[in-house]
Design an enzyme around this catalytic site. Structure first.
Site, PDB file in Angstrom:
ATOM      1  N   ALA A   1       0.865  -1.252  -0.084  1.00  0.00           N
ATOM      2  CA  ALA A   1      -0.062   0.049  -0.047  1.00  0.00           C
ATOM      3  C   ALA A   1       0.898   1.172  -0.084  1.00  0.00           C
ATOM      4  O   ALA A   1       2.032   1.114  -0.190  1.00  0.00           O
ATOM      5  CB  ALA A   1      -0.911  -0.080   1.058  1.00  0.00           C
ATOM      6  N   ASN A   2       0.295   2.575   0.107  1.00  0.00           N
ATOM      7  CA  ASN A   2       1.072   3.612   0.245  1.00  0.00           C
ATOM      8  C   ASN A   2       0.342   4.408   1.397  1.00  0.00           C
ATOM      9  O   ASN A   2      -0.460   4.234   1.823  1.00  0.00           O
ATOM     10  CB  ASN A   2       1.066   4.200  -1.184  1.00  0.00           C
ATOM     11  CG  ASN A   2      -0.241   4.650  -1.688  1.00  0.00           C
ATOM     12  OD1 ASN A   2      -0.872   5.616  -1.028  1.00  0.00           O
ATOM     13  ND2 ASN A   2      -0.777   4.093  -2.797  1.00  0.00           N
TER      14      ASN A   2
END
Ligand code: C5P
Length: 214
Positions: free
Chosen positions: A29-30
């Site tokens: 994810a970020n």
């Protein structure tokens, strides 16, 4: 101009990160919080626009007047955007993962050598919706998070992705998860430097500009 300047229009807004599964329990994810995208969706709705907010996993309340579609991965997001067409306006704010993992069907086991992750490219949702064709929204806006030469990269991105505008976001400071934003609006006629503003104010100004343009 009255307060309902976008009445009768439909906008698709993407927001948040995407999660790309590594196996059934892990993901890539970020740090996108979704705040800027949610603010844009809310600001468009406040002008009377019908808004489909296609959202990655975030912990934010749905802005008033928006129809929210929750997705997890980039491929889910691309499909949700496609099904929300037709639209007059597309504002792609999501921090879509550039790559997904060739995911394992079962949980990876911690034994022997660590597993190698093979990454494959995700669809570019902005480039897809901005490509010429009968269903292209009249105004397509992308966001670009850059840490250096923000304006030049954003100009190139606008052309490469066939977007009408790029909101170039200088993320070298404290932008992710924060409430303020430093942006440049890149259009076909040049670059405007906006002062540092709360994300809600960036959204209001952008929505007003969109209303002017339509
Ligand atoms: O190329 P880059 O990821 O910097 O471009 C950012 C813009 O493109 C944002 O508007 C983002 O929402 C969009 N994008 C997308 N799908 C991707 C990658 C980026 O819609 N796979």
């Amino acid at each position: 101009a009255g307060p309902q300047r976008l009445a009768g229009r439909h906008a698709i807004v993407t927001a948040g990160p995407t999660h790309e599964a590594i196996d059934p329990v892990r993901y890539l994810a970020n740090r996108s919080s979704g705040k800027q995208g949610y603010a844009v969706a809310g600001a468009l709705a406040a002008l009377g626009c019908r808004v489909t907010l296609v959202s990655g996993p975030v912990a934010l309340p749905t802005p008033a007047g928006c129809d929210r579609v929750d997705v997890v991965s980039a491929r889910d997001m691309a499909a949700a955007v496609e099904s929300a067409l037709p639209a007059d306006i597309a504002v792609m704010v999501a921090a879509v993962a550039d790559w997904r993992v060739e995911a394992a069907g079962a949980k990876l086991k911690k034994k022997g050598a660590p597993p190698a992750l093979t990454l494959v490219e995700n669809p570019d949702i902005l480039a897809g919706i901005a490509a010429p064709g009968p269903r292209r929204p009249r105004l397509v806006v992308g966001f670009a998070a850059e840490t250096e030469t923000t304006r030049e990269h954003a100009q190139a991105k606008r052309v490469r992705k066939n977007a009408d505008w790029i909101v170039a976001n200088d993320v070298s400071g404290d932008v992710f998860g924060g409430d303020a934003n430093l942006v440049h609006l890149v259009t076909g006629s040049g670059v405007e430097d906006w002062p540092p503003l709360p994300k809600a104010e960036v959204a209001r100004r952008l929505a007003a500009r969109i209303a002017d343009a339509l």
